[in-house]
Design an enzyme around this catalytic site. Sequence first.
Site, short mmCIF file in Angstrom:
data_model
loop_
_atom_site.label_atom_id
_atom_site.label_comp_id
_atom_site.label_asym_id
_atom_site.label_seq_id
_atom_site.Cartn_x
_atom_site.Cartn_y
_atom_site.Cartn_z
N ASP A 58 -7.99 -5.39 0.33
CA ASP A 58 -8.48 -6.26 -0.73
C ASP A 58 -8.09 -7.71 -0.52
O ASP A 58 -8.64 -8.61 -1.15
CB ASP A 58 -7.94 -5.79 -2.10
CG ASP A 58 -8.51 -4.44 -2.46
OD1 ASP A 58 -9.67 -4.19 -2.12
OD2 ASP A 58 -7.77 -3.63 -3.05
N HIS B 198 0.86 -1.18 0.00
CA HIS B 198 0.00 0.00 0.00
C HIS B 198 0.89 1.23 0.00
O HIS B 198 1.94 1.24 0.63
CB HIS B 198 -0.89 0.01 1.26
CG HIS B 198 -2.05 0.94 1.14
ND1 HIS B 198 -1.94 2.27 1.43
CD2 HIS B 198 -3.32 0.73 0.73
CE1 HIS B 198 -3.11 2.85 1.21
NE2 HIS B 198 -3.97 1.94 0.78
N1 ACO Z 1 4.09 -7.95 -4.58
C1 ACO Z 1 5.42 -7.96 -4.76
N2 ACO Z 1 6.20 -6.86 -4.68
C2 ACO Z 1 5.60 -5.70 -4.43
C3 ACO Z 1 4.20 -5.59 -4.24
C4 ACO Z 1 3.43 -6.78 -4.31
N3 ACO Z 1 2.11 -6.76 -4.15
N4 ACO Z 1 3.85 -4.30 -3.99
C5 ACO Z 1 5.00 -3.61 -4.05
N5 ACO Z 1 6.06 -4.45 -4.31
C6 ACO Z 1 7.48 -4.07 -4.39
C7 ACO Z 1 7.77 -3.36 -5.69
O1 ACO Z 1 8.18 -4.26 -6.70
C8 ACO Z 1 8.89 -2.42 -5.27
O2 ACO Z 1 10.07 -3.20 -5.16
P1 ACO Z 1 11.52 -2.52 -5.51
O3 ACO Z 1 11.70 -1.45 -4.49
O4 ACO Z 1 12.47 -3.65 -5.42
O5 ACO Z 1 11.37 -1.97 -6.90
C9 ACO Z 1 8.49 -1.99 -3.85
O6 ACO Z 1 7.71 -3.12 -3.35
C10 ACO Z 1 7.67 -0.71 -3.77
O7 ACO Z 1 6.55 -0.85 -4.66
P2 ACO Z 1 5.87 0.37 -5.42
O8 ACO Z 1 5.04 -0.16 -6.54
O9 ACO Z 1 6.92 1.38 -5.75
O10 ACO Z 1 4.94 0.97 -4.27
P3 ACO Z 1 3.71 1.94 -4.46
O11 ACO Z 1 3.49 2.59 -3.16
O12 ACO Z 1 3.91 2.80 -5.66
O13 ACO Z 1 2.51 0.93 -4.82
C11 ACO Z 1 0.68 -0.55 -4.65
C12 ACO Z 1 1.52 0.51 -3.94
C13 ACO Z 1 0.22 -0.04 -6.03
C14 ACO Z 1 -0.58 -0.81 -3.83
C15 ACO Z 1 1.52 -1.83 -4.81
O14 ACO Z 1 1.93 -2.29 -3.55
C16 ACO Z 1 0.78 -2.94 -5.57
O15 ACO Z 1 0.81 -2.98 -6.80
N6 ACO Z 1 0.11 -3.90 -4.83
C17 ACO Z 1 -0.68 -4.93 -5.45
C18 ACO Z 1 -2.03 -4.38 -5.91
C19 ACO Z 1 -2.96 -4.11 -4.76
O16 ACO Z 1 -3.14 -4.93 -3.85
N7 ACO Z 1 -3.60 -2.93 -4.80
C20 ACO Z 1 -4.60 -2.53 -3.80
C21 ACO Z 1 -4.12 -1.35 -3.03
S1 ACO Z 1 -5.23 -0.98 -1.74
C22 ACO Z 1 -6.50 -0.15 -2.47
O17 ACO Z 1 -6.37 0.54 -3.45
C23 ACO Z 1 -7.77 -0.33 -1.88
#
Ligand code: ACO
Length: 422
Positions: free
Chosen positions: A363, A306
């Site tokens: 979620d 998140h």
């Molecule tokens: N699985 C594996 N790795 C992940 C995940 C995940 N679900 N989420 C983040 N990471 C990793 C990224 O690859 C990144 O790694 P790095 O630093 O080695 O490049 C690091 O964690 C940071 O991730 P970002 O995408 O930069 O974080 P951001 O804050 O931009 O994204 C987000 C947050 C979009 C929610 C992301 O965690 C994600 O895609 N999660 C899965 C989708 C999801 O569950 N979304 C629902 C969010 S809650 C809502 O909207 C109600």
Amino acid sequence: MSTVTLTINDTNEKFEFEVLEPTLGPKVIDIRKLYTQTKMFTYDPGFTSTASCSSNITFIDGEKGELRYRGYKIEDLAQKKSYLDTCYLLLNGSLPSEDELKSFDKEIRKRSFVHEGLKDMFKTFPDKAHPMAMMSSAVSALSTFYFEHLDVYDEAEYQVLARRIVAKVPTLAAFTYRRSLGIPFIYPDVNRSYTENFLYMMRAYPNENLKISPIEIKALDTIFTLHADHEQNASTTTVRAVASTGAHPYAAVSAGINALWGRAHGGANESVIAQLEMIGSVENVDKFIKKAKDPDDDFRLMGFGHRVYKNFDPRAKILGKLLEELKHDLGIDLELLKIAQKIEEVALSDEYFIKRKLYPNIDFYSGLILTALKIPRKMFTIIFVIGRTVGWITQWIELRNDKELKIARPRQKYTGPKDNKI
Ligand code: ACO
């Protein structure tokens, strides 16, 4: 007054900016005069360090995993209050008395019907239309019936149009489902509560006096409460950006619905169940955790991570508990639950997830409950819409009352060609 000083190293010029004090959360550097003073912009894609407005609606402490609406902890609201109490709280700033709740509830029930013309609009959608596309169109079309509100400048009118959309959204949501199956629409039943009415409009045959179990109503009501608002997330920011231009509030909410649809936002709940089914068994969990950690694989664990929570999403904790309590009564898919619990256990002890502070988000568990409520997967994000509409419209009211309101218009770091010639 506390200030910070910005020093431009190249020229040794110094600029002072005021530091604003919120009631909770990090202090905020007021950079509104930065450009006029320094002729420089700040660069902040995704607004990770930028407060776009002042708000007194919702507070999140992402480090502690804390969420409050109007100062009340989400755990207390989910346990002790109904979703309609929460709607009243968000819209009015205080919890309702018994009488206030009664009259609010009565009004919402009465406003739940939609114009027959709007109902007929659903006929024009193709059979395979996604419910989210129908929903955003229907909410946008709602503005054609209440156009006079484009020019209102009065809090009482704002509240009417807020109650109207909160009341009608479950009806439109149920219509998206009935349309996708091609079955007759069910009108709202004013003798049923908000959440019960939605389940009734989804499930009933015409003229059927369908009984819905209190356990199911409580589970869905809690899900609505947990989704009611979440400060300046992507869809709310979209609602505010559209609203800042003076567009119709229902058009702004419709834009929010479209923003919510994406997989990185509200659409994730649809993907979580698909992913649990793909993983298939507890034995496969390690293999998929490995994929999620692989930088060359774009597979992500859906329902994990998140932007703001760097600790447990408190909403996921509440839903995890609710699942445990209701798993037998609700008829949860125990195989999928076992896979989800194993993923949580493995991820929370894995260096990759610990280092990046990736925890289950709302979620991760909501899909399991929604599946048990016999809500089809393509309707999951619609459930989010029903819960969140009150948050979007409350944020819209706050924006309209904001004396510091400016049209949303960020700047950019231009990287294109300097001077092409024909
Ligand atoms: N699985 C594996 N790795 C992940 C995940 C995940 N679900 N989420 C983040 N990471 C990793 C990224 O690859 C990144 O790694 P790095 O630093 O080695 O490049 C690091 O964690 C940071 O991730 P970002 O995408 O930069 O974080 P951001 O804050 O931009 O994204 C987000 C947050 C979009 C929610 C992301 O965690 C994600 O895609 N999660 C899965 C989708 C999801 O569950 N979304 C629902 C969010 S809650 C809502 O909207 C109600």
